[in-house]
Motif scaffolding. Structure first.
Motif, PDB file in Angstrom:
ATOM      1  N   ARG A 131     -70.191 -70.205-131.885  1.00 13.77           N
ATOM      2  CA  ARG A 131     -70.044 -68.511-131.051  1.00 13.77           C
ATOM      3  C   ARG A 131     -70.474 -69.014-129.777  1.00 13.77           C
ATOM      4  O   ARG A 131     -71.987 -69.036-129.663  1.00 13.77           O
ATOM      5  CB  ARG A 131     -70.207 -67.549-131.677  1.00 13.77           C
TER       6      ARG A 131
ATOM      7  N   HIS B 179     -66.375 -71.010-128.860  1.00 12.17           N
ATOM      8  CA  HIS B 179     -65.692 -70.031-129.216  1.00 12.17           C
ATOM      9  C   HIS B 179     -65.653 -69.081-128.726  1.00 12.17           C
ATOM     10  O   HIS B 179     -67.132 -68.176-128.264  1.00 12.17           O
ATOM     11  CB  HIS B 179     -64.404 -70.333-130.053  1.00 12.17           C
TER      12      HIS B 179
ATOM     13  N   GLN C 275     -59.944 -67.645-122.149  1.00  9.45           N
ATOM     14  CA  GLN C 275     -61.113 -68.834-121.341  1.00  9.45           C
ATOM     15  C   GLN C 275     -60.969 -69.723-119.864  1.00  9.45           C
ATOM     16  O   GLN C 275     -59.612 -69.815-119.434  1.00  9.45           O
ATOM     17  CB  GLN C 275     -60.303 -69.855-122.380  1.00  9.45           C
TER      18      GLN C 275
END
Length: 247
Positions: free
Chosen positions: A206, A233, A245
């Motif tokens: 992450r 992510h 994103q």
């Protein structure tokens, strides 16, 4: 003249149990069977495993999990110990990612030992790392080409630390991070000092959010230099996921 007595050759008594054709046949089979068994090799328990040639021992130890070699298989006897401790070729590709939970205990000692036994020839490392193991690996494995971290490892430390580590492993070509919190800036610094880096897989990690312009710049920098790229992510924020994103 005296009368001479004639000696009669008495026929020995015949045992009907030993003179039968079936008994004679079994006796011939038994004698033949003994000759066959005498030519068979000895069982594994009777062999001298310590007397095997060094190259054969190297093949045997290379087929065993390296965690088992470090835990005792390599210490079975003096020849096995010599191969395990004095053959850097055995530790050129280190894989300590054992599936058994008991391997987690003492993993740091095993990591330090395996890297030290490679004598600077380690080309790939797969297993758990922390800050200390990473520093030791960078200093001891200048030929490292592949690094696969199988545990949680956060790359949120200073960019200076990442730069110091990256400068020690300029031949790195592949990096896999299985879990952890990673900043895009740390990946860019890593790419800056590892010109051969062609693959980064941080898909299981992450990342924290940055300013839109900064994030765009970091992503563009990585995509322009890394051929095979899987970025981390977005991190959970409260009860929702940041789905933003940038291409």
């Amino acid at each position: 003249m005296g009368i001479r007595s004639r000696k009669r050759n008495r026929t020995p008594a015949v045992d009907p149990h030993t003179s039968s054709p079936s008994h004679r046949r079994r006796r011939r089979l038994d004698s033949g069977r003994k000759d066959v068994f005498q030519d068979l090799p000895r069982s594994a328990d009777d062999r001298d495993w310590a007397a095997l040639p060094r190259d054969v021992l190297l093949v045997i130890l290379s087929l065993l999990p390296q965690t088992e070699v470090l835990r005792g298989a390599g210490l079975a006897c003096a020849p096995w110990r010599l191969v395990a401790l004095d053959e850097p070729l055995l530790w050129r590709h280190i894989d300590l990612a054992g599936g058994n939970k008991k391997h987690v205990e003492g993993w740091q000692a095993m990591a330090f030992t395996a890297v030290r036994l490679s004598a600077g020839r380690c080309e790939s490392y797969r297993g758990r790392v922390d800050r200390d193991v990473l520093i030791f690996l960078a200093h001891s494995a200048p030929s490292l080409r592949s690094l696969h971290v199988t545990c949680r490892f956060d790359m949120t430390c200073s960019e200076k630390f990442i730069a110091v580590v990256a400068k020690k492993i300029p031949m790195l070509e592949k990096l896999v991070l299985s879990n952890g919190l990673i900043t895009l800036a740390s990946l860019v610094v890593l790419a800056d000092h590892c010109p051969r880096l062609q693959s980064i897989d941080a898909g299981g990690c992450r990342t924290t959010r940055a300013l839109r312009s900064t994030e765009q710049s970091l992503r563009a920098s990585l995509k322009s230099r890394i051929k095979d790229l899987r970025l981390p992510h977005p991190q959970f924020i409260g009860y929702r996921i940041v789905l933003h994103q940038l291409e």
